[in-house]
Scaffold this active site. Structure first.
Site, PDB file in Angstrom:
ATOM      1  N   CYS A 146      -3.071  -5.751  -1.556  1.00  0.00           N
ATOM      2  CA  CYS A 146      -3.576  -6.986  -0.969  1.00  0.00           C
ATOM      3  C   CYS A 146      -2.737  -7.421   0.232  1.00  0.00           C
ATOM      4  CB  CYS A 146      -3.672  -8.091  -2.012  1.00  0.00           C
ATOM      5  SG  CYS A 146      -2.191  -8.309  -2.965  1.00  0.00           S
TER       6      CYS A 146
ATOM      7  N   HIS B  28      10.159   3.214   6.853  1.00  0.00           N
ATOM      8  CA  HIS B  28       9.156   2.207   6.548  1.00  0.00           C
ATOM      9  C   HIS B  28       8.651   2.351   5.106  1.00  0.00           C
ATOM     10  CE1 HIS B  28       5.887  -0.615   7.190  1.00  0.00           C
ATOM     11  NE2 HIS B  28       5.092   0.262   6.598  1.00  0.00           N
TER      12      HIS B  28
END
Lengths: 352, 142
Positions: free
Chosen positions: A50, A99
């Site tokens: 989300c 990342h």
């Protein structure tokens, strides 16, 4: 060869855009295949939660796969690239590895150090394995990411300390009362924060819950949702004799629990400890209650202060976490070289 | 009565250990209670067991130590009799201290059992009683 991630997250885009680009859980396997086949990637997979949508790809360096992936996102979701292109980030090679390792460890999350993301990364990876779109590089990348996340969780304090009012309240309750599975909570008032706390208490195994409210229907409604008992507001003071935790969140502009109420109750309670959580503003419980032996009163400010302390201490721990991330990323990069997936940059060839 | 001195000494040390454990739990209770009450920083990181555990531990240790102390005192009287021919050595003796000690633990058990007191005050009482026990053991010469 190139390793890259192209994505969008809670820092770069609001939920209105993120939700348009997200891949529903039941479509990811199919979407992974479509991604890899339509763009002729060596390896590729989607990580969609989300708070972020990211596509990881391994591809020949000379191909313009980045714009390929961008247009894949547009086509798949049927939205024009101009709506979100400036929100996308692209990271390559070591930066892409850094990342993902940060993401998997929860260092890039909205609530720093939350660990739900590790599970989501794992799920995305498992889906990718099922869709057969990953290979040697991405498999190892994601396994190392999960391994590094675990290492960070065990070796640093990043995930320590409750960072929500509800979890702080539950930790305190356990500090005072021990295990909650034989304890009873009474909630007075039906505020949203109180309801969240009930949910958390339930998750932590509280034995039973009682609900009191000025309007009995509302109490009944909340009680029904938590398999609790509704009690009439007029008699809640009586009930205080039998419970272990009291949550107060009425909209009353004055105290609903006074020091004398509690003091006179203690003999009937056999001096058993009572944890009172005052979530109301203005406060609903006399501050003096905290001075009675075996009574512990925390109001919303006290709880939020602890939440903020914990968030600060998590931030302070970030540097240690990034150290671990860097070491792991460097190890992964040298593995890529040793496996000849990528050429050694020191040989000057400059390509994978 | 043969062996009475052995019973006396063993029971003294066992009850001593039980009361020591009780007062240790009581001290930890006070630390933890104070931290929670005063909303001290980092209170939820404390590695101490919960207050209810410490309180129960204190209570049970005293509950265990008390009957053993009783045996110890009774056997002490019998031992005294076998040496001096009398049960009671008079005041300012270890016997007197022991009785006071016995009464203090009886009092603690009583207030706890009747639920008059619990938690902090019981913790303070049991630490005080333990100091009294140390006095009885080391502080008297006869």
């Amino acid at each position: 060869m190139d390793l890259a991630v192209i994505g969008i997250n809670h820092k770069t885009a609001p939920v209105e855009i993120r939700e348009k680009l997200s891949f529903p859980a039941n479509e990811t396997i199919e979407a992974n295949r479509l991604l890899k086949e339509s763009l002729f990637l060596k390896e590729g997979m989607i990580l969609s939660t989300c708070n972020r949508v990211e596509i990881y790809a391994v591809c020949d360096r000379d191909k313009d796969y980045v714009s390929g992936i961008k247009s894949f996102m547009s086509r798949y979701h049927n939205i024009s690239l101009s709506e979100y292109e400036d929100r996308l980030y692209v990271r390559r090679d070591r930066d892409a590895v850094l990342h993902l390792f940060s993401v998997a460890a929860g260092l890039d999350s909205m609530v720093v150090g939350e660990m739900e993301i590790s599970g989501q990364v794992k799920k995305a990876y498992q889906d990718a394995r099922k869709s057969l779109t990953t290979g040697k590089a991405l498999n190892r990348l994601f396994e190392k990411a999960l391994f590094t996340a675990k290492k960070i969780r065990t070796r640093t304090l990043i995930g320590k300390g409750a960072v929500s009012v509800s979890s702080v309240a539950v930790r305190l309750a356990e500090k005072i009362l021990g295990k909650l599975n034989d304890k009873t909570a009474l909630i007075i008032g039906t505020g949203a924060v109180g309801e969240k706390l009930l949910l958390y208490l339930k998750k932590n195994g509280i034995k039973s819950i009682m609900v009191a409210n000025r309007t009995l229907e509302k109490a009944q409604d909340l009680a029904d949702r938590f398999a609790a008992t509704a009690v009439a507001f007029e008699v809640f003071l009586e009930r205080l004799a039998d419970v272990d935790i009291v949550i107060v969140s009425t909209g009353a502009p004055h105290s609903v629990i006074r020091k004398d109420d509690i003091a006179s109750l203690m003999p009937r309670r056999k001096q058993r400890p009572l944890f009172i959580i005052d979530l109301a503003v203005p406060r609903n419980v006399d501050e003096g209650v905290n001075r009675i032996d075996n009574i512990y009163l925390y109001n919303i400010d006290d709880l939020e202060k602890i939440v903020n302390e914990n968030i600060r201490s998590r931030r302070g721990e970030l540097d240690n976490c990034f150290e671990i991330v860097k070491t792991s990323a460097d190890n992964f990069m040298s593995w890529l070289v040793s496996e000849k997936i990528k050429n050694d940059p020191s040989t000057g060839s400059g390509s994978w | 009565m043969p062996g009475i001195n052995l019973i006396h000494i063993i029971t003294i040390y066992v009850s001593y250990a039980a009361f020591f454990a009780a007062s240790l739990a009581a001290a930890l209770y006070l630390v933890q209670d104070n931290a929670i009450k005063s909303k001290r920083r980092g209170v939820i990181f404390s590695r101490l067991p919960s207050l209810s555990f410490l309180d129960r531990f204190n209570y049970r240790s005293i509950g265990l130590g008390f009957p053993i102390l009783t045996i110890s005192i009774l056997s002490g009287f019998v031992w005294t009799k076998s040496i001096y021919g009398i049960y009671w050595q008079g005041y300012n003796s270890r016997q007197l201290y022991s009785l006071v000690l016995w009464l203090s633990y009886a009092l603690i058990l009583h207030v706890r059992l009747k639920a008059r007191l619990r938690g902090r005050k019981v913790a303070i009482l049991s630490i005080a009683a333990f100091f009294m026990m140390a006095l009885t053991l080391f502080g008297t010469c006869r």
